[in-house]
Design a protein around this motif. Structure first.
Motif, short mmCIF file in Angstrom:
data_model
loop_
_atom_site.label_atom_id
_atom_site.label_comp_id
_atom_site.label_asym_id
_atom_site.label_seq_id
_atom_site.Cartn_x
_atom_site.Cartn_y
_atom_site.Cartn_z
N ALA A 112 0.82 -1.20 0.00
CA ALA A 112 0.00 0.00 0.00
C ALA A 112 0.86 1.25 0.00
O ALA A 112 0.54 2.23 -0.63
N GLY A 113 1.98 1.22 0.73
CA GLY A 113 2.84 2.38 0.82
C GLY A 113 3.37 2.84 -0.52
O GLY A 113 3.45 4.03 -0.79
N VAL B 218 4.10 5.44 7.44
CA VAL B 218 5.31 4.62 7.29
C VAL B 218 5.93 4.37 8.65
O VAL B 218 6.33 3.24 8.98
N ARG B 219 6.01 5.40 9.47
CA ARG B 219 6.61 5.25 10.80
C ARG B 219 5.76 4.37 11.72
O ARG B 219 6.29 3.68 12.59
N ALA B 220 4.45 4.39 11.52
CA ALA B 220 3.55 3.59 12.36
C ALA B 220 3.37 2.18 11.82
O ALA B 220 2.90 1.29 12.54
N GLY B 221 3.73 1.96 10.56
CA GLY B 221 3.53 0.65 9.93
C GLY B 221 4.22 -0.47 10.67
O GLY B 221 5.31 -0.31 11.19
N ASP C 75 -0.40 -1.61 17.87
CA ASP C 75 -1.25 -0.87 18.81
C ASP C 75 -2.32 -0.06 18.07
O ASP C 75 -2.20 0.22 16.88
N ASP C 76 -3.38 0.28 18.79
CA ASP C 76 -4.51 0.99 18.20
C ASP C 76 -4.10 2.35 17.63
O ASP C 76 -4.58 2.76 16.57
N PHE C 77 -3.26 3.08 18.34
CA PHE C 77 -2.86 4.40 17.86
C PHE C 77 -2.15 4.31 16.52
O PHE C 77 -2.46 5.06 15.59
N SER C 78 -1.23 3.37 16.39
CA SER C 78 -0.50 3.22 15.14
C SER C 78 -1.42 2.80 14.00
O SER C 78 -1.33 3.34 12.89
N SER C 79 -2.31 1.87 14.27
CA SER C 79 -3.23 1.47 13.20
C SER C 79 -4.20 2.60 12.87
O SER C 79 -4.62 2.74 11.72
#
Length: 112
Positions: free
Chosen positions: A1-2, A60-63, A67-71
């Motif tokens: 996706a990125g 990209v950094r959260a990929g 955790d819920d915040f990252s998603s």
């Protein structure tokens, strides 16, 4: 996706560069109204691209994090990149078209 998101943003960035050159050329030729007539559309185009890049970087950094915040960051980025960035094509068209009906409108034409 990125990769598809970065391609979408790359296309939008190409549009922004092209429109900037077109409008700059009008201004350099002395066509100030042609350069500034769609300034609100241009600013929306530019800000949509900039915000898109910010969302892509956050995604990209959260990929890969669970955790819920990252998603949530990834989902928010998907929203922006799938629904807002595609509008840049229309905004670019408005800027490049030099359509001037709203500039040519006289106040007296709106008196009822």
């Amino acid at each position: 996706a990125g990769l598809s998101f970065s391609k979408t943003l790359s296309t939008a960035m190409d549009e922004l560069v092209r429109v900037t050159a077109t409008l700059g050329g009008r201004g350099a030729a002395g066509d100030v109204l042609g350069m500034l007539g769609h300034s609100a559309d241009f600013m929306e185009l530019a800000s949509t691209v900039v915000i898109g890049w910010a969302w892509l970087e956050l995604a990209v950094r959260a990929g890969g994090r669970a955790d819920d915040f990252s998603s949530g960051l990834v989902q928010a980025a998907k929203y922006w990149l799938l629904t807002e960035v595609p509008r840049t094509t229309h905004l670019a068209h408005l800027c490049e078209s030099n359509e001037s009906s709203f500039i040519e409108l006289k106040d007296t034409q709106l008196d009822g």
